[in-house]
Design a protein around this motif. Structure first.
Motif, mmCIF file in Angstrom:
data_model
loop_
_atom_site.group_PDB
_atom_site.id
_atom_site.type_symbol
_atom_site.label_atom_id
_atom_site.label_comp_id
_atom_site.label_asym_id
_atom_site.label_seq_id
_atom_site.Cartn_x
_atom_site.Cartn_y
_atom_site.Cartn_z
ATOM 1 N N ASN A 65 0.797 -1.225 0.000
ATOM 2 C CA ASN A 65 0.000 0.000 0.000
ATOM 3 C C ASN A 65 0.831 1.277 0.000
ATOM 4 O OD1 ASN A 65 -2.493 -1.288 -0.097
ATOM 5 N ND2 ASN A 65 -2.529 -1.617 2.100
ATOM 6 N N THR A 66 2.117 1.139 -0.304
ATOM 7 C CA THR A 66 2.995 2.311 -0.405
ATOM 8 C C THR A 66 3.976 2.117 -1.553
ATOM 9 O OG1 THR A 66 2.893 2.662 1.995
ATOM 10 C CG2 THR A 66 4.644 3.792 0.796
ATOM 11 N N ILE A 69 7.087 9.454 -0.582
ATOM 12 C CA ILE A 69 6.205 8.392 -0.095
ATOM 13 C C ILE A 69 4.857 8.594 -0.772
ATOM 14 C CG2 ILE A 69 5.013 7.471 1.933
ATOM 15 C CD1 ILE A 69 7.317 8.894 3.587
ATOM 16 N N GLU A 90 1.209 6.849 -0.744
ATOM 17 C CA GLU A 90 0.276 5.855 -0.238
ATOM 18 C C GLU A 90 -0.721 5.550 -1.348
ATOM 19 O OE1 GLU A 90 -1.381 6.591 3.667
ATOM 20 O OE2 GLU A 90 0.275 7.962 4.149
ATOM 21 N N THR A 91 -0.825 4.275 -1.716
ATOM 22 C CA THR A 91 -1.628 3.892 -2.875
ATOM 23 C C THR A 91 -3.052 3.499 -2.464
ATOM 24 O OG1 THR A 91 -0.810 1.607 -2.740
ATOM 25 C CG2 THR A 91 0.404 3.147 -4.140
ATOM 26 N N THR A 134 -1.890 1.874 5.999
ATOM 27 C CA THR A 134 -0.726 2.761 6.031
ATOM 28 C C THR A 134 -0.700 3.632 7.284
ATOM 29 O OG1 THR A 134 -1.974 4.287 4.615
ATOM 30 C CG2 THR A 134 -0.359 2.855 3.544
ATOM 31 N N PHE A 154 6.648 7.348 8.492
ATOM 32 C CA PHE A 154 6.500 8.321 7.412
ATOM 33 C C PHE A 154 6.665 9.747 7.920
ATOM 34 C CE2 PHE A 154 3.541 5.332 4.783
ATOM 35 C CZ PHE A 154 4.625 4.514 4.535
ATOM 36 N N TRP A 168 5.346 13.531 0.807
ATOM 37 C CA TRP A 168 4.428 12.515 1.362
ATOM 38 C C TRP A 168 3.058 12.764 0.751
ATOM 39 C CZ3 TRP A 168 3.309 12.074 7.357
ATOM 40 C CH2 TRP A 168 2.528 10.940 7.588
ATOM 41 N N VAL A 190 -0.810 11.058 -0.627
ATOM 42 C CA VAL A 190 -1.813 9.994 -0.531
ATOM 43 C C VAL A 190 -2.654 10.036 -1.802
ATOM 44 C CG1 VAL A 190 -3.749 9.033 0.755
ATOM 45 C CG2 VAL A 190 -1.870 10.162 1.983
ATOM 46 N N GLY A 203 1.697 -0.770 -4.547
ATOM 47 C CA GLY A 203 3.085 -0.492 -4.885
ATOM 48 C C GLY A 203 3.811 -1.710 -5.425
ATOM 49 N N THR A 218 13.338 2.170 2.179
ATOM 50 C CA THR A 218 13.173 3.628 2.228
ATOM 51 C C THR A 218 14.458 4.392 1.915
ATOM 52 O OG1 THR A 218 13.505 3.492 4.624
ATOM 53 C CG2 THR A 218 11.229 3.560 3.831
#
Length: 390
Positions: free
Chosen positions: A133-134, A141, A143-144, A155, A162, A172, A174, A220, A379
């Motif tokens: 989910n990322t 970053i 977030e998917t 997430t 994060f 960051w 979303v 992701g 990361t």
């Protein structure tokens, strides 16, 4: 350190390792069955009884559609969960022993049993497969939009991690969150690509006052990261809509290359880049679907996995991944790869190609939907936005 992750192989400096704490059940409902469609259809003894959406007699578990049915919560045997937790902790310790800084998400509290939105309710699972989910795209970053309802807020368990990267300068973002009613899902892949049967036809979606039509949904783990190039697997309209968003959002920073139906969703048990010029692939047929520039890379095609590499399960144990899950390896550097210690054929194959293999135990990967690549979110790596495809 600053967030920086552009590829799958550069020397790994920081990583998030998921948590399996309080993982006690799977919830069979429309989004879950669609996501795991290929393996639910083909790898379970009682598959002929399963269809989509799964209708359940009243009183047998929660529901995405109301009290009359729609989901079926299946408990996981506690010994599997205990062994999974042991293996995840050992993975984190192995990475730390290789001088990688390991971050962990917040654990799922046992009192948090379900997620509720205006349109549906679902059980909650812990943040185990944190790759899904990322998407880490360089210094960002992303977030998917989730594909499984039970993971809708997953997430948020990574918020402390994060937030620290954001404070150090990371972007960051979303992606738009789907309403995820039944009408949100493109059913074409499951209807057209059943790999095992017999299965009954997919039923018509249940109506909801919150229907808006098909929506973007995407993980992701559908992306192969190659410096400034992202290879994205598209199997449904949901994926295509999300890829449209990615192209617009990343325009000028990354190039998007679409591949179609390489798998039902994730591609990291189909193809992984181990270093520039070298791909680990399930088969040469998989490589033929990749962009032309990648088809000239060296291919490592390991032997098919041996049946004795996996634990034996009871008929009521739900198998969620294919036998090729052990291709889901994690590179710590361009010459060092973490591999399941039960997959001796893959270990020998990689060693023949002059990789240093670090064997790590992971017993129940077929029950919990992921391998080492799935369980981790890199990361910080040393690499940058290099052009590997020209």
């Amino acid at each position: 350190m600053m967030l920086n992750s552009f590829d799958e192989w550069s020397p790994l400096k920081e990583v998030v390792v998921g948590s399996a704490m309080n993982y006690n059940s799977h919830e069979r409902e429309l989004s879950f069955d669609l996501f795991f469609h290929d393996n639910i259809a083909g790898d379970n003894a009682s598959r002929s009884e399963w269809y989509y959406p799964r209708l359940t007699p009243a009183g047998r578990g929660g529901s995405a559609h109301g009290p009359s049915g729609g989901s079926d919560r299946l408990l996981i045997k506690q010994r599997y969960v205990e062994e999974l937790n042991e293996d995840v902790e050992a993975l984190a310790q192995t990475l730390a022993s290789l001088s990688v800084t390991v971050h962990r998400p917040m654990h799922l509290d046992p009192s948090t049993s379900e997620v509720r939105t205006p349109g549906w309710t679902a059980s909650v699972v812990p943040p185990l497969n944190v790759r899904d989910n990322t998407l880490i795209a360089g210094d960002e970053i992303i977030e998917t939009p989730p594909m499984i309802r039970s993971r809708y807020f997953e997430t948020q368990f990574l918020t402390p991690v994060f937030q620290r990267y954001f404070e150090q300068g990371a972007r960051w973002t979303v992606m738009p969150r789907p309403l995820m009613t039944d009408a949100s899902f493109d059913l074409s892949y499951a209807r057209e690509s059943t790999v095992g049967g017999p299965t009954e036809p997919i039923g018509d979606p249940q109506p909801s006052p919150y229907d808006v039509g098909l929506e973007m949904m995407f993980d992701g783990a559908q992306v192969l990261r190659l410096g400034r190039d992202l290879v994205v697997n598209i199997s449904t309209i949901n994926h295509a809509m999300a890829c449209d968003w990615l192209e617009r959002h990343l325009d000028g920073r990354f190039r998007i290359h679409r591949v179609y139906r390489l798998s039902d969703s994730h591609i990291d048990s189909m193809v992984l880049a181990l270093r520039p010029g070298t791909l680990l692939v399930r088969s040469e047929a998989v490589a033929e679907k990749l962009p032309a520039a990648l088809r000239s890379w060296d291919l490592i095609v390991p032997p098919a996995p041996a049946s004795d590499s996996f634990p034996r399960y009871d008929d009521d144990d739900l198998v969620l991944t294919s036998p090729f899950i052990d291709l889901n390896v994690l590179s710590v550097g361009p010459d060092t790869v973490l591999v399941n210690d039960a997959c001796l054929e893959l270990v020998r194959t990689l060693e023949k190609h002059r990789f240093t293999v670090v064997p790590v135990r992971h017993r129940h990967r077929r029950l919990f939907g992921g391998g080492f690549h799935c369980f981790t979110l890199d990361t910080v790596r040393e690499g940058g936005p290099e052009d590997y495809l020209g």
